[in-house]
Design a protein around this motif. Structure first.
Motif, PDB file in Angstrom:
ATOM      1  N   GLY A   1       0.936  -1.270   0.026  1.00  0.00           N
ATOM      2  CA  GLY A   1       0.033   0.144   0.097  1.00  0.00           C
ATOM      3  C   GLY A   1       0.703   1.171   0.008  1.00  0.00           C
ATOM      4  N   PHE A   2       1.853   1.202   0.624  1.00  0.00           N
ATOM      5  CA  PHE A   2       2.670   2.395   0.818  1.00  0.00           C
ATOM      6  C   PHE A   2       3.243   2.884  -0.502  1.00  0.00           C
ATOM      7  CE2 PHE A   2       6.439   4.785   1.529  1.00  0.00           C
ATOM      8  CZ  PHE A   2       6.549   5.561   2.509  1.00  0.00           C
ATOM      9  N   PRO A   3       4.044   2.061  -1.169  1.00  0.00           N
ATOM     10  CA  PRO A   3       4.665   2.342  -2.435  1.00  0.00           C
ATOM     11  C   PRO A   3       3.539   2.723  -3.323  1.00  0.00           C
ATOM     12  CG  PRO A   3       4.754   0.029  -2.557  1.00  0.00           C
ATOM     13  CD  PRO A   3       4.425   0.680  -1.016  1.00  0.00           C
ATOM     14  N   LEU A   4       2.279   2.271  -3.567  1.00  0.00           N
ATOM     15  CA  LEU A   4       1.154   2.513  -4.467  1.00  0.00           C
ATOM     16  C   LEU A   4       0.855   3.816  -3.972  1.00  0.00           C
ATOM     17  CD1 LEU A   4      -1.088   1.453  -6.257  1.00  0.00           C
ATOM     18  CD2 LEU A   4      -2.551   0.992  -4.344  1.00  0.00           C
ATOM     19  N   ALA A   5       0.879   4.395  -2.852  1.00  0.00           N
ATOM     20  CA  ALA A   5       0.294   5.811  -2.533  1.00  0.00           C
ATOM     21  C   ALA A   5       1.171   6.605  -2.681  1.00  0.00           C
ATOM     22  CB  ALA A   5      -0.079   5.595  -0.968  1.00  0.00           C
ATOM     23  N   VAL A   6       2.457   6.295  -2.329  1.00  0.00           N
ATOM     24  CA  VAL A   6       3.470   7.343  -2.364  1.00  0.00           C
ATOM     25  C   VAL A   6       3.910   7.626  -3.936  1.00  0.00           C
ATOM     26  CG1 VAL A   6       5.754   5.798  -2.425  1.00  0.00           C
ATOM     27  CG2 VAL A   6       5.725   7.891  -1.224  1.00  0.00           C
ATOM     28  N   VAL A   7       3.858   6.767  -4.760  1.00  0.00           N
ATOM     29  CA  VAL A   7       4.028   6.921  -6.058  1.00  0.00           C
ATOM     30  C   VAL A   7       2.978   7.831  -6.743  1.00  0.00           C
ATOM     31  CG1 VAL A   7       4.444   6.215  -8.304  1.00  0.00           C
ATOM     32  CG2 VAL A   7       5.622   5.080  -6.561  1.00  0.00           C
ATOM     33  N   ILE A   8       1.708   7.401  -6.477  1.00  0.00           N
ATOM     34  CA  ILE A   8       0.549   8.117  -7.078  1.00  0.00           C
ATOM     35  C   ILE A   8       0.535   9.491  -6.481  1.00  0.00           C
ATOM     36  CG2 ILE A   8      -1.953   8.393  -6.959  1.00  0.00           C
ATOM     37  CD1 ILE A   8      -2.085   5.139  -7.321  1.00  0.00           C
ATOM     38  N   GLY A   9       0.749   9.469  -5.188  1.00  0.00           N
ATOM     39  CA  GLY A   9       1.189  10.846  -4.456  1.00  0.00           C
ATOM     40  C   GLY A   9       2.066  11.863  -5.071  1.00  0.00           C
ATOM     41  N   GLY A  10       3.107  11.160  -5.405  1.00  0.00           N
ATOM     42  CA  GLY A  10       4.378  11.938  -5.971  1.00  0.00           C
ATOM     43  C   GLY A  10       3.987  12.627  -7.226  1.00  0.00           C
ATOM     44  N   VAL A  11       2.858  11.904  -7.898  1.00  0.00           N
ATOM     45  CA  VAL A  11       2.474  12.592  -9.383  1.00  0.00           C
ATOM     46  C   VAL A  11       1.534  13.578  -9.074  1.00  0.00           C
ATOM     47  CG1 VAL A  11       1.335  11.703 -11.291  1.00  0.00           C
ATOM     48  CG2 VAL A  11       3.230  10.173 -10.483  1.00  0.00           C
ATOM     49  N   ILE A  12       0.858  13.439  -8.000  1.00  0.00           N
ATOM     50  CA  ILE A  12      -0.610  14.242  -7.955  1.00  0.00           C
ATOM     51  C   ILE A  12      -0.285  15.354  -7.089  1.00  0.00           C
ATOM     52  CG2 ILE A  12      -2.055  12.838  -8.873  1.00  0.00           C
ATOM     53  CD1 ILE A  12      -3.221  12.289  -6.019  1.00  0.00           C
ATOM     54  N   VAL A  13       0.857  15.487  -6.191  1.00  0.00           N
ATOM     55  CA  VAL A  13       0.896  16.507  -4.946  1.00  0.00           C
ATOM     56  C   VAL A  13       1.044  17.704  -5.527  1.00  0.00           C
ATOM     57  CG1 VAL A  13       3.335  15.975  -4.916  1.00  0.00           C
ATOM     58  CG2 VAL A  13       2.039  16.730  -3.039  1.00  0.00           C
ATOM     59  N   ASP A  14       1.696  18.014  -6.732  1.00  0.00           N
ATOM     60  CA  ASP A  14       1.812  19.364  -7.335  1.00  0.00           C
ATOM     61  C   ASP A  14       0.507  19.685  -7.841  1.00  0.00           C
ATOM     62  OD1 ASP A  14       4.645  19.507  -6.809  1.00  0.00           O
ATOM     63  OD2 ASP A  14       5.194  18.534  -8.618  1.00  0.00           O
ATOM     64  N   ILE A  15      -0.298  18.927  -8.111  1.00  0.00           N
ATOM     65  CA  ILE A  15      -1.320  19.394  -8.752  1.00  0.00           C
ATOM     66  C   ILE A  15      -2.578  19.331  -7.736  1.00  0.00           C
ATOM     67  CG2 ILE A  15      -3.462  18.520 -10.434  1.00  0.00           C
ATOM     68  CD1 ILE A  15      -1.430  16.748 -11.652  1.00  0.00           C
ATOM     69  N   ILE A  16      -2.820  18.594  -6.874  1.00  0.00           N
ATOM     70  CA  ILE A  16      -3.836  19.024  -5.726  1.00  0.00           C
ATOM     71  C   ILE A  16      -3.581  19.656  -4.779  1.00  0.00           C
ATOM     72  CG2 ILE A  16      -5.121  16.826  -6.685  1.00  0.00           C
ATOM     73  CD1 ILE A  16      -4.454  15.536  -4.072  1.00  0.00           C
ATOM     74  N   GLY A  17      -2.259  19.497  -4.240  1.00  0.00           N
ATOM     75  CA  GLY A  17      -1.486  20.302  -2.893  1.00  0.00           C
ATOM     76  C   GLY A  17      -1.379  19.441  -2.076  1.00  0.00           C
ATOM     77  N   MET A  18      -0.513  19.662  -1.032  1.00  0.00           N
ATOM     78  CA  MET A  18      -0.188  18.858  -0.265  1.00  0.00           C
ATOM     79  C   MET A  18      -1.176  18.728   1.196  1.00  0.00           C
ATOM     80  SD  MET A  18       3.896  19.641   0.250  1.00  0.00           S
ATOM     81  CE  MET A  18       3.819  21.506   0.121  1.00  0.00           C
ATOM     82  N   LYS A  19      -2.123  19.745   1.235  1.00  0.00           N
ATOM     83  CA  LYS A  19      -3.070  19.692   2.136  1.00  0.00           C
ATOM     84  C   LYS A  19      -4.144  18.704   2.008  1.00  0.00           C
ATOM     85  CE  LYS A  19      -6.322  22.679   4.674  1.00  0.00           C
ATOM     86  NZ  LYS A  19      -6.426  24.062   5.133  1.00  0.00           N
ATOM     87  N   ARG A  20      -4.776  18.702   0.680  1.00  0.00           N
ATOM     88  CA  ARG A  20      -5.604  17.521   0.305  1.00  0.00           C
ATOM     89  C   ARG A  20      -5.126  16.260   0.284  1.00  0.00           C
ATOM     90  NH1 ARG A  20      -6.621  21.539  -3.873  1.00  0.00           N
ATOM     91  NH2 ARG A  20      -8.633  22.377  -3.580  1.00  0.00           N
ATOM     92  N   LEU A  21      -3.832  16.034   0.116  1.00  0.00           N
ATOM     93  CA  LEU A  21      -3.393  14.699   0.053  1.00  0.00           C
ATOM     94  C   LEU A  21      -3.241  14.237   1.567  1.00  0.00           C
ATOM     95  CD1 LEU A  21      -2.314  12.705  -1.904  1.00  0.00           C
ATOM     96  CD2 LEU A  21      -0.001  13.851  -1.604  1.00  0.00           C
ATOM     97  N   LEU A  22      -2.612  15.086   2.616  1.00  0.00           N
ATOM     98  CA  LEU A  22      -2.814  14.509   4.014  1.00  0.00           C
ATOM     99  C   LEU A  22      -4.051  14.555   4.589  1.00  0.00           C
ATOM    100  CD1 LEU A  22       0.143  17.109   4.802  1.00  0.00           C
ATOM    101  CD2 LEU A  22       0.193  14.556   5.385  1.00  0.00           C
ATOM    102  N   LEU A  23      -5.092  15.257   4.200  1.00  0.00           N
ATOM    103  CA  LEU A  23      -6.623  14.929   4.727  1.00  0.00           C
ATOM    104  C   LEU A  23      -6.838  13.595   4.168  1.00  0.00           C
ATOM    105  CD1 LEU A  23      -7.944  18.527   4.323  1.00  0.00           C
ATOM    106  CD2 LEU A  23      -7.444  17.112   6.378  1.00  0.00           C
ATOM    107  N   LEU A  24      -6.404  13.378   2.872  1.00  0.00           N
ATOM    108  CA  LEU A  24      -6.898  11.754   2.266  1.00  0.00           C
ATOM    109  C   LEU A  24      -5.966  10.927   3.351  1.00  0.00           C
ATOM    110  CD1 LEU A  24      -6.596  12.061  -1.601  1.00  0.00           C
ATOM    111  CD2 LEU A  24      -8.456  11.376  -0.296  1.00  0.00           C
ATOM    112  N   ALA A  25      -4.959  11.209   3.855  1.00  0.00           N
ATOM    113  CA  ALA A  25      -4.051  10.043   4.599  1.00  0.00           C
ATOM    114  C   ALA A  25      -4.736  10.126   5.802  1.00  0.00           C
ATOM    115  CB  ALA A  25      -2.737  10.804   4.926  1.00  0.00           C
ATOM    116  N   PHE A  26      -5.404  11.105   6.449  1.00  0.00           N
ATOM    117  CA  PHE A  26      -6.168  10.925   7.671  1.00  0.00           C
ATOM    118  C   PHE A  26      -7.414  10.241   7.482  1.00  0.00           C
ATOM    119  CE2 PHE A  26     -10.217  12.908   9.237  1.00  0.00           C
ATOM    120  CZ  PHE A  26      -9.863  12.370  10.833  1.00  0.00           C
ATOM    121  N   ILE A  27      -7.962  10.291   6.422  1.00  0.00           N
ATOM    122  CA  ILE A  27      -9.203   9.137   6.318  1.00  0.00           C
ATOM    123  C   ILE A  27      -8.790   7.857   5.824  1.00  0.00           C
ATOM    124  CG2 ILE A  27     -11.177   8.554   4.522  1.00  0.00           C
ATOM    125  CD1 ILE A  27     -11.230  11.599   3.856  1.00  0.00           C
ATOM    126  N   PHE A  28      -7.721   7.558   5.541  1.00  0.00           N
ATOM    127  CA  PHE A  28      -7.033   5.963   5.178  1.00  0.00           C
ATOM    128  C   PHE A  28      -6.824   5.746   6.490  1.00  0.00           C
ATOM    129  CE2 PHE A  28      -6.490   7.178   0.386  1.00  0.00           C
ATOM    130  CZ  PHE A  28      -7.309   6.019   0.038  1.00  0.00           C
TER     131      PHE A  28
END
Length: 417
Positions: A55-82
């Motif tokens: 799960g970690f590499p799946l999320a970290v690679v997808i997150g690495g691709v989209i973090v510049d697009i959606i922003g770090m805040k939205r990504l961390l709120l997703l982490a909270f839900i997971f």
């Protein structure tokens, strides 16, 4: 107008990483209980443990691709839900598949935290990346220490594994609240105007590919050994879980004092020295018995202490155009390698035990024979894993000479591609 509170963002990041590491420490401590409760063998336990690393590499690679697009805040709120969903699913698990799914979900949460927080730290502290990554990542071994102590304490007072896992809900709720209230900067790559094409070109450079491959080995050496130490050495010592606590405690101290060490030595020299010490510690863990094995845990902790943050820091400092994607590809590579190695070694462990049990002399007590077989299998798995840091010593020696030559030819610039 945005107000970036660097200190609060850093503290909240550390808290989110604490939840990530608590999941490792508590899972390492309850792995044996889960095996007994749900009648799971070492291979099944290895697969469940590995799902966190899938799960970690799946999320970290997808997150690495989209973090510049959606922003770090939205990504961390997703982490909270997971994290919230994964912890609750673990607490109410009923068998192999529910443990599989819940551990996978927590692994996705953990990867999402790193996908956002690693670039967040380097964006907040552009002048001091490797040191601040070390300070941030001290909460990984720190959380493992806290997690293993929670398991030990709760077992002593008779609280079950569900309560031990449920404790993680407290820091999860706090970091989710903090991140929801704080303003975030853009990533360093976006701030510096590096194009997406430039970023992808950077992660295809020979130096990045070399570090990416080496990350397989440093992550396996550090994380596989730590996650499985209770299972592998519980028949060698009565305090196998305390070995993990001791090892990770050394890592916390080392990362806390990263600044003076990184002033004395370059990141590549630190990585080489770490690999040599880690190989020595792993050799001692796989061969020694009795109380001296605690010294082995200390030496091993000293060795793996700087692996993760210094590998990320090296890439961020020397291949800056790789940006958030570069850091996150490194993290993903490490966790993916650990997931594969964990499954392979789980089967290897079971095969060793089975082979020892298959040749029992007549009249042998099966229970004692099984205990003896396990006491031989655990160190054998560690000894087999020792080949990885030995290969890395050669690789990182080459890196030190390469960077030294690079500095002589171009002393005023980093390795920028």
């Amino acid at each position: 107008m945005q107000t970036i509170n660097r200190a609060q963002l850093f503290r909240a990041s550390c808290l989110s990483l604490l939840v990530t590491s608590l999941s490792f420490g508590i899972r390492a401590g309850i792995l044996g209980d889960l095996g007994v409760k749900f009648q799971l063998n070492a291979s099944q336990l290895g697969t469940i443990t590995a799902t966190a690393f899938w799960g970690f590499p799946l999320a970290v690679v997808i997150g690495g691709v989209i973090v510049d697009i959606i922003g770090m805040k939205r990504l961390l709120l997703l982490a909270f839900i997971f994290h919230l969903v994964g912890i609750l699913l673990t607490v109410f698990a009923t068998g192999y598949w529910t443990l599989f799914i819940s551990t996978l979900t927590i692994g996705i949460a953990n990867g999402t935290v790193e996908a956002a927080c690693n670039p967040l730290v380097t964006s907040l502290y552009t002048e001091n990346k490797t040191t601040k990554l070390s300070h941030f990542h001290l909460w990984f071994p720190g959380g493992i220490v806290i997690g293993t102590l929670i398991v030990t304490l709760f077992k002593m007072i008779g609280l079950n594994w569900q309560v031990q896992v449920g404790v993680m809900l407290i820091p999860t709720a706090i970091y989710g609240y903090l991140f929801s209230k704080l303003d975030f900067p853009v990533t360093e790559r976006v701030a510096s105007g590096v194009s997406t094409a430039g970023m992808y070109k950077a992660v295809l450079s020979p130096l990045f590919i070399f570090m990416f491959i080496c990350m397989f080995g440093t992550a396996i050496t550090e994380l596989f050994t730590g996650q499985w130490i209770d299972v592998l050495l519980k028949n060698v010592t009565d305090n196998a879980l305390l070995l993990l606590t001791l090892e990770t405690g050394v890592m916390v101290l080392g990362r806390a004092f990263a600044k003076p060490i990184l002033k004395l030595f370059s990141p590549q020299v630190v990585i080489l020295m770490s690999t040599i010490v880690a190989a020595l510690g792993l050799y001692m863990l796989s061969t020694l018995h009795g109380d001296i094995i605690f010294l082995a845990a200390i030496i091993f902790g000293m060795g793996v202490c700087f692996f993760w943050p210094t590998m990320l820091g090296f890439v961020s400092e020397n291949i800056p155009k790789s940006g958030a994607l570069g850091i996150n590809l490194m993290g993903g590579a490490g966790m993916f390698a650990v997931s594969v190695w964990t499954v392979i070694m789980g089967k290897y462990y079971d095969n060793i035990v089975a082979s020892k049990m298959a040749v029992l002399p007549a009249g042998t007590d099966p229970a004692k024979a099984l205990e003896q077989a396990k006491s031989l299998a655990g160190p054998d798995v560690l000894h087999f894993t020792l080949t990885i840091p030995l290969v890395l010593i050669v690789a990182f020696t080459g890196l030190v000479f390469y960077m030294r030559a690079k500095k002589k030819t171009d002393p005023l610039t980093a390795v920028v591609v």
